[in-house]
Write an enzyme that holds these catalytic residues in place. Structure first.
Site, PDB file in Angstrom:
ATOM      1  N   GLN A  37      -6.362  -1.275  -7.746  1.00 50.32           N
ATOM      2  CA  GLN A  37      -6.275  -0.242  -8.772  1.00 50.32           C
ATOM      3  C   GLN A  37      -5.276  -0.640  -9.862  1.00 50.32           C
ATOM      4  O   GLN A  37      -4.319  -1.359  -9.631  1.00 50.32           O
ATOM      5  CB  GLN A  37      -5.874   1.092  -8.154  1.00 50.32           C
ATOM      6  CG  GLN A  37      -6.943   1.685  -7.239  1.00 50.32           C
ATOM      7  CD  GLN A  37      -6.603   3.090  -6.802  1.00 50.32           C
ATOM      8  OE1 GLN A  37      -6.090   3.890  -7.564  1.00 50.32           O
ATOM      9  NE2 GLN A  37      -6.889   3.402  -5.544  1.00 50.32           N
ATOM     10  N   ARG A  71       9.605   5.332  -5.687  1.00 45.78           N
ATOM     11  CA  ARG A  71       9.626   4.706  -4.349  1.00 45.78           C
ATOM     12  C   ARG A  71      11.057   4.540  -3.854  1.00 45.78           C
ATOM     13  O   ARG A  71      11.344   4.730  -2.662  1.00 45.78           O
ATOM     14  CB  ARG A  71       8.920   3.345  -4.382  1.00 45.78           C
ATOM     15  CG  ARG A  71       7.407   3.423  -4.331  1.00 45.78           C
ATOM     16  CD  ARG A  71       6.785   2.055  -4.144  1.00 45.78           C
ATOM     17  NE  ARG A  71       6.932   1.204  -5.318  1.00 45.78           N
ATOM     18  CZ  ARG A  71       6.057   1.127  -6.302  1.00 45.78           C
ATOM     19  NH1 ARG A  71       4.953   1.864  -6.275  1.00 45.78           N
ATOM     20  NH2 ARG A  71       6.250   0.312  -7.332  1.00 45.78           N
ATOM     21  N   ASP A 100      -5.490   6.192   3.592  1.00 49.42           N
ATOM     22  CA  ASP A 100      -6.253   5.886   2.391  1.00 49.42           C
ATOM     23  C   ASP A 100      -7.699   5.647   2.818  1.00 49.42           C
ATOM     24  O   ASP A 100      -7.951   5.308   3.979  1.00 49.42           O
ATOM     25  CB  ASP A 100      -5.706   4.644   1.678  1.00 49.42           C
ATOM     26  CG  ASP A 100      -6.078   4.592   0.210  1.00 49.42           C
ATOM     27  OD1 ASP A 100      -5.246   4.969  -0.633  1.00 49.42           O
ATOM     28  OD2 ASP A 100      -7.219   4.180  -0.095  1.00 49.42           O
ATOM     29  N   ALA A 128      -8.165  11.923   2.403  1.00 45.16           N
ATOM     30  CA  ALA A 128      -6.919  12.682   2.560  1.00 45.16           C
ATOM     31  C   ALA A 128      -7.175  14.149   2.852  1.00 45.16           C
ATOM     32  O   ALA A 128      -6.480  14.759   3.688  1.00 45.16           O
ATOM     33  CB  ALA A 128      -6.064  12.534   1.304  1.00 45.16           C
ATOM     34  N   ASP A 137       0.210  10.754  -3.542  1.00 38.87           N
ATOM     35  CA  ASP A 137       0.084   9.942  -4.751  1.00 38.87           C
ATOM     36  C   ASP A 137      -1.397   9.675  -5.023  1.00 38.87           C
ATOM     37  O   ASP A 137      -1.861   8.534  -4.961  1.00 38.87           O
ATOM     38  CB  ASP A 137       0.860   8.633  -4.592  1.00 38.87           C
ATOM     39  CG  ASP A 137       0.938   7.845  -5.893  1.00 38.87           C
ATOM     40  OD1 ASP A 137       0.681   8.435  -6.962  1.00 38.87           O
ATOM     41  OD2 ASP A 137       1.236   6.634  -5.835  1.00 38.87           O
ATOM     42  N   CYS A 182      -1.081  11.383 -11.911  1.00 37.23           N
ATOM     43  CA  CYS A 182      -1.213  10.445 -13.028  1.00 37.23           C
ATOM     44  C   CYS A 182      -2.342  10.865 -13.952  1.00 37.23           C
ATOM     45  O   CYS A 182      -2.800  10.069 -14.780  1.00 37.23           O
ATOM     46  CB  CYS A 182      -1.434   9.025 -12.512  1.00 37.23           C
ATOM     47  SG  CYS A 182      -2.938   8.811 -11.528  1.00 37.23           S
TER      48      CYS A 182
END
Length: 395
Positions: free
Chosen positions: A202, A214, A252, A281, A298, A338
């Site tokens: 990604q 982080r 994931d 998720a 995230d 994002c």
């Protein structure tokens, strides 16, 4: 494009009253602001933007098929030539050197570095270039030799495969433009060696924008059981494990991303603290019965365009409602968005509604965004795309 570009340039004339925003420094022209000249240019063409009286406003790249139809690189009649591009690259490089970010950072952040539609990430001795627009594509023949001369990279990958390109109506492609890519590329951060894929991962292969978040997460994870959802290649998960988390469950749905994360965990001798699980998720949270003292969210951008804003907000609310139900009393939730079209006030409203739905009152401890190598223009606040919230839940 030729360098320098020929004159006179195709002229884009604005409607009356539409020049004010550009005169304040905004770099975009929208298609509904144009009076004449737009339909005559090809995608990626370099154009001269003028006000209704013909006064020069700036030079940029155009795309008649995009809502953002012109992105300005310079003001007045200054050409987009090799001298301008080299100067912008050097300026961006100097700022990163001042920030002392080491050898891994975002070198160019589009409009924030006055190179609209272009992202360049530095990974040690390698570079990934991400052109997002037809105009950025056209600049590559001039820009790549300049970049190679300035940085002397061992390899350069061009990732012209962002979904943003769909809005420009241009195709996708990926290539190694210079040198030889190592068989197992690694990015180093806070003493951790992360495996990443600059050809298919990604963004450009690793989420450089989350560097500071982080670091904060790692400090909060020490000694705690952590759940990391949408873990991708394990950035937050490995940071938590390296900081001494008791256990990290990382989820994931991408098998290649999880494989890289597991490889990084083993290489950094953290495998005993990490458990990677391939799952959606939402499905994971719905099936879970455990509560975690630390949860990190995230997700990828749920809102790809403004017309999908309501749908995306619904998804964010559902995700946070499920996550809060699985957060231990007094636990900490770090959550990021994002989505370009989800501003901070709306994101906070999403969390507030999720808190009410879950019956879990929360308090906001901190708000953050991308690191300083992702500069934002004050006149273009929507370029501050990353929002990160640190929340604590009551009992």
């Amino acid at each position: 494009m030729s360098d320098p570009h020929p004159t006179p340039l195709p002229e884009i004339r604005l409607r009356p009253g539409e020049a004010r925003r550009l005169k304040l420094g905004h770099p975009w022209v929208f298609s509904n602001e144009v009076a004449t000249g737009l339909q005559e240019v090809a995608p990626g063409a370099v154009v001269q933007v003028v006000d209704p009286r013909g006064g020069p406003l700036g030079v940029g790249t155009a795309n008649p098929h995009s809502l953002i139809c012109v992105r300005l690189f310079s003001r007045g009649r200054h050409p987009i030539d090799a001298q301008l591009l080299e100067g912008r690259l050097r300026q961006a490089q100097a700022v990163r050197a001042t920030l002392e970010l080491g050898d891994t950072y975002r070198w160019v952040h589009g409009e924030g570095d006055r190179l609209p539609g272009l992202v360049i990430d530095r990974y040690g001795d390698g570079v990934v270039v991400q052109p997002l627009t037809a105009g950025a594509d056209g600049l590559l023949p001039t820009l790549l030799p300049l970049l190679i001369a300035l940085a002397a990279p061992a390899w350069v990958v061009v990732r012209a495969d962002s979904p943003v390109r769909d809005l420009e109506g241009i195709g996708s492609w990926v290539e190694i433009a210079h040198g030889t890519l190592p068989p197992a590329p690694v990015v180093h951060e806070q003493g951790i060696a992360y495996r990443f894929d600059p050809l298919a991962g990604q963004k450009t292969g690793f989420f450089l924008d989350q560097r500071d978040n982080r670091t904060r997460w790692a400090k909060l994870a020490a000694g705690e059981r952590c759940l990391d959802l949408f873990c991708h290649t394990g950035g937050f998960a490995l940071a938590a494990a390296a900081a001494g988390a008791a256990e990290v469950v990382a989820v994931d749905r991408s098998e290649p991303a999880l494989a890289l994360a597991a490889e990084s965990g083993a290489a950094n001798h953290l495998a005993s603290r990490l458990r990677f699980e391939r799952s959606d998720a939402f499905a994971f949270l719905e099936a879970a019965t455990t509560r975690w003292p630390r949860i990190n969210l995230d997700p990828p951008a749920f809102i790809k365009s403004r017309k999908r804003l309501r749908e995306g907000i619904t998804g964010y609310e559902r995700l946070h409602t499920l996550a809060l139900a699985r957060l231990a009393p007094g636990g900490l939730l770090m959550t990021s968005s994002c989505s370009h079209h989800l501003d901070l006030p709306t994101f906070l409203q999403v969390v507030a509604r999720a808190s009410a739905h879950a019956g879990r009152p929360v308090r906001l401890l901190a708000v953050s965004g991308a690191g300083p190598d992702h500069p934002v223009l004050p006149v273009l606040p929507e370029s501050a795309y990353l929002k990160c919230l640190l929340l604590q839940a009551d009992g």
